[in-house]
Design a protein around this motif. Structure first.
Motif, mmCIF file in Angstrom:
data_model
loop_
_atom_site.group_PDB
_atom_site.id
_atom_site.type_symbol
_atom_site.label_atom_id
_atom_site.label_comp_id
_atom_site.label_asym_id
_atom_site.label_seq_id
_atom_site.Cartn_x
_atom_site.Cartn_y
_atom_site.Cartn_z
ATOM 1 N N THR A 29 0.834 -1.200 0.000
ATOM 2 C CA THR A 29 0.000 0.000 0.000
ATOM 3 C C THR A 29 0.872 1.254 0.000
ATOM 4 O OG1 THR A 29 -1.745 -1.195 1.173
ATOM 5 C CG2 THR A 29 -1.854 1.209 1.205
ATOM 6 N N GLY A 32 2.280 1.630 -3.298
ATOM 7 C CA GLY A 32 1.193 2.079 -4.170
ATOM 8 C C GLY A 32 0.962 3.577 -4.073
ATOM 9 N N TRP A 33 1.039 4.110 -2.849
ATOM 10 C CA TRP A 33 0.890 5.558 -2.668
ATOM 11 C C TRP A 33 2.002 6.313 -3.388
ATOM 12 C CZ3 TRP A 33 -3.124 8.293 -1.370
ATOM 13 C CH2 TRP A 33 -4.121 7.719 -0.594
ATOM 14 N N ARG A 36 1.272 6.214 -6.979
ATOM 15 C CA ARG A 36 0.173 7.131 -7.296
ATOM 16 C C ARG A 36 0.667 8.571 -7.352
ATOM 17 N NH1 ARG A 36 -5.341 7.479 -3.823
ATOM 18 N NH2 ARG A 36 -6.410 8.953 -5.151
ATOM 19 N N GLU A 42 -2.396 2.365 -12.608
ATOM 20 C CA GLU A 42 -2.897 1.503 -11.531
ATOM 21 C C GLU A 42 -2.446 0.057 -11.681
ATOM 22 O OE1 GLU A 42 -7.106 1.990 -11.453
ATOM 23 O OE2 GLU A 42 -6.988 3.730 -10.130
ATOM 24 N N ILE A 45 0.376 -0.747 -9.496
ATOM 25 C CA ILE A 45 -0.012 -0.920 -8.098
ATOM 26 C C ILE A 45 -0.552 -2.331 -7.884
ATOM 27 C CG2 ILE A 45 -1.539 -0.093 -6.258
ATOM 28 C CD1 ILE A 45 -1.400 2.693 -7.658
ATOM 29 N N TYR A 49 0.828 -5.372 -5.334
ATOM 30 C CA TYR A 49 0.009 -6.174 -4.415
ATOM 31 C C TYR A 49 0.170 -7.667 -4.696
ATOM 32 C CZ TYR A 49 -2.451 -2.362 -2.117
ATOM 33 O OH TYR A 49 -2.756 -1.274 -1.338
ATOM 34 N N PHE A 77 -6.491 -2.365 -2.108
ATOM 35 C CA PHE A 77 -6.509 -1.694 -3.413
ATOM 36 C C PHE A 77 -7.835 -0.984 -3.617
ATOM 37 C CE2 PHE A 77 -7.397 -1.668 -7.986
ATOM 38 C CZ PHE A 77 -6.320 -0.910 -8.424
ATOM 39 N N PHE A 81 -7.227 2.935 -3.641
ATOM 40 C CA PHE A 81 -6.872 3.311 -5.010
ATOM 41 C C PHE A 81 -8.023 3.313 -6.005
ATOM 42 C CE2 PHE A 81 -3.050 1.560 -2.986
ATOM 43 C CZ PHE A 81 -2.257 2.692 -3.032
#
Length: 168
Positions: A29, A32-33, A36, A42, A45, A49, A77, A81
């Motif tokens: 996560t 992922g941030w 982003r 996406e 991301i 995961y 997710f 997201f």
């Protein structure tokens, strides 16, 4: 091993596996941030995961933790997201396809990773057994009397059995 000690060891392994799954999903996560903020697609991301699920399956005991990581990853997710953010609801129905593919891929890779770990452990056990048999047969073949054969039974075994490679 006494049953109580085995239960305690299993409980510790379960806690360790759960913490591993949770930590890897949290790390995914966080990554992922960052992705982003850097405006990565996406799909990157989602791949992070999936990697967290594979690593969970690799470093935990049993495939169930990989499945738990799959559920946690899919929910994380969705929450962080997908729009609307910070909820489990979805505005765009195409995300259901993304969730399904993510879950299926994660479960399959988790199961394959767990199976590979079990096969590796079995191969190690087989190698140790082969080493023990080689050790025994080589000493039995060298024995010249019944007393020597009886003595082989009481000989000290090596700490780690290893098969010796021979060329013919």
């Amino acid at each position: 091993m006494p049953p109580m000690k085995r239960k305690r060891m299993n409980r510790r392994a379960d806690v360790r596996s759960f913490l591993c799954a949770a930590a890897l999903v949290c790390a995914a996560t966080g990554i992922g941030w960052v992705f982003r903020l850097l405006q990565f697609p996406e799909t990157n991301i989602v791949v992070v995961y999936i990697l967290s699920v594979i690593l969970t399956a690799r470093f935990s005991d049993g495939y169930i933790w990989g499945i738990l990581a799959t559920v946690l990853s899919t929910c994380a997710f969705n929450i962080f997201f997908t729009h609307p953010y910070y909820t489990l609801s979805v505005d765009d129905p195409t995300y259901f396809i993304t969730f399904a593919i993510m879950a299926i891929t994660s479960i399959i890779t988790s199961a394959l990773t767990s199976k590979a770990k079990k096969m590796t452990a079995e191969a190690i056990r087989n190698e140790q057994e082969s080493g023990a048999l080689y050790y025994l047969t080589s000493h039995l073949a060298d024995a010249e009397s019944a007393d020597e054969i009886a003595g082989i039974r009481t000989m000290r075994k090596p700490r780690r059995w290893t098969a010796v490679r021979t060329t013919i």
